[in-house]
Design an enzyme around this catalytic site. Structure first.
Site, PDB file in Angstrom:
ATOM      1  N   CYS A  43       0.811  -1.217   0.000  1.00 49.15           N
ATOM      2  CA  CYS A  43       0.000   0.000   0.000  1.00 49.15           C
ATOM      3  C   CYS A  43       0.844   1.266   0.000  1.00 49.15           C
ATOM      4  O   CYS A  43       0.468   2.273  -0.608  1.00 49.15           O
ATOM      5  CB  CYS A  43      -0.961   0.001   1.187  1.00 49.15           C
ATOM      6  SG  CYS A  43      -0.183  -0.205   2.801  1.00 49.15           S
ATOM      7  N   HIS A  97      -1.574   0.626   7.345  1.00 50.34           N
ATOM      8  CA  HIS A  97      -2.214   0.859   6.053  1.00 50.34           C
ATOM      9  C   HIS A  97      -1.878   2.282   5.628  1.00 50.34           C
ATOM     10  O   HIS A  97      -1.462   3.106   6.453  1.00 50.34           O
ATOM     11  CB  HIS A  97      -3.726   0.650   6.149  1.00 50.34           C
ATOM     12  CG  HIS A  97      -4.403   0.579   4.822  1.00 50.34           C
ATOM     13  ND1 HIS A  97      -3.892  -0.132   3.768  1.00 50.34           N
ATOM     14  CD2 HIS A  97      -5.570   1.152   4.359  1.00 50.34           C
ATOM     15  CE1 HIS A  97      -4.689  -0.014   2.726  1.00 50.34           C
ATOM     16  NE2 HIS A  97      -5.717   0.757   3.062  1.00 50.34           N
ATOM     17  N   ASP A 112      -8.417   4.817  -1.587  1.00 47.81           N
ATOM     18  CA  ASP A 112      -7.895   3.610  -0.946  1.00 47.81           C
ATOM     19  C   ASP A 112      -8.080   2.451  -1.912  1.00 47.81           C
ATOM     20  O   ASP A 112      -9.193   1.957  -2.104  1.00 47.81           O
ATOM     21  CB  ASP A 112      -8.630   3.347   0.370  1.00 47.81           C
ATOM     22  CG  ASP A 112      -8.125   2.106   1.097  1.00 47.81           C
ATOM     23  OD1 ASP A 112      -7.193   1.445   0.579  1.00 47.81           O
ATOM     24  OD2 ASP A 112      -8.657   1.794   2.177  1.00 47.81           O
TER      25      ASP A 112
END
Length: 219
Positions: A43, A97, A112
């Site tokens: 991520c 994250h 996202d």
């Protein structure tokens, strides 16, 4: 990032979602999710690629963009509505994250690539669906957020992907198909961004309430 076991009792608490449809449309930074560079479990690099893309296509908008790392000292942060979630509510416990935020005015959009929510999603809806509230969690699961201007993240982030390798050198998850984001001066500083010590690192560390106050403007 990697998922870990999650608490057995986390209940849903929804709040209202408010968006303002009377203002001019927000610039569509990414026409669709599939146009974005994406590698599962990376991520931080996915978001770095978003920043790089904006710096090329919409350089004046980069000043309105932020990168947000989500983690805590125990590296166990619950997020709902994640594509990797197995249950109905798509709950995953990540060690960390990373999100991309765009705030051209008093509105804020969240990008996202790991979420099952629309891409992008208005900030308040995203928080309501994904973070919900810390009140239903034990303290060790409270989420903290390191908020960094996208331009700084683009300039300073480095990762040689060592965190995704086992002791024998094999990959935990397959790496992206492009070279690692490194420099001669700093081959790897990912932990500096995941660390939620407010006295160290770039940007500002916030709790969930402070994050909402910064990025959500009541109509």
């Amino acid at each position: 990032m990697a998922s870990v076991s999650h608490p057995s009792k986390i209940q849903r608490q929804d709040t209202g979602v408010v968006t303002n449809t009377t203002k001019k449309p927000i610039l569509n930074l990414f026409s669709q999710r599939s146009d974005c560079k994406y590698t599962p479990a990376y991520c931080e690099e996915n978001v770095w690629k978003l920043c790089q893309d904006i710096s090329t296509r919409h350089p004046l908008e980069l000043q309105h963009c932020y990168v947000v790392f989500v983690s805590n000292d125990s590296r166990t942060v619950p997020l709902w509505r994640q594509k990797a979630g197995k249950e109905e509510e798509k709950l995953v416990i990540w060690d960390y994250h990373v999100l991309f935020l765009y705030t051209p005015d008093d509105r804020c959009l969240v990008y996202d690539l790991d979420s099952e929510l629309p891409y992008p999603t208005y900030f308040h809806k995203y928080v309501t669906e994904t973070f919900r509230t810390d009140h239903i969690l034990k303290p060790e699961y409270f989420r903290y957020f390191r908020v960094i201007p996208a331009s700084l993240f683009l300039q300073h982030f480095a990762s040689d992907r060592r965190h995704m390798k086992r002791s024998d050198g094999s990959w935990i998850k397959p790496p992206p198909d492009y070279p690692p984001i490194t420099s001669a001066a700093n081959p790897h500083n990912l932990d500096d961004f995941i660390n939620m010590d407010p006295t160290k690192g770039l940007g500002e560390v916030m709790n969930l309430t402070q994050l909402v106050r910064k990025f959500y403007q009541h109509p």
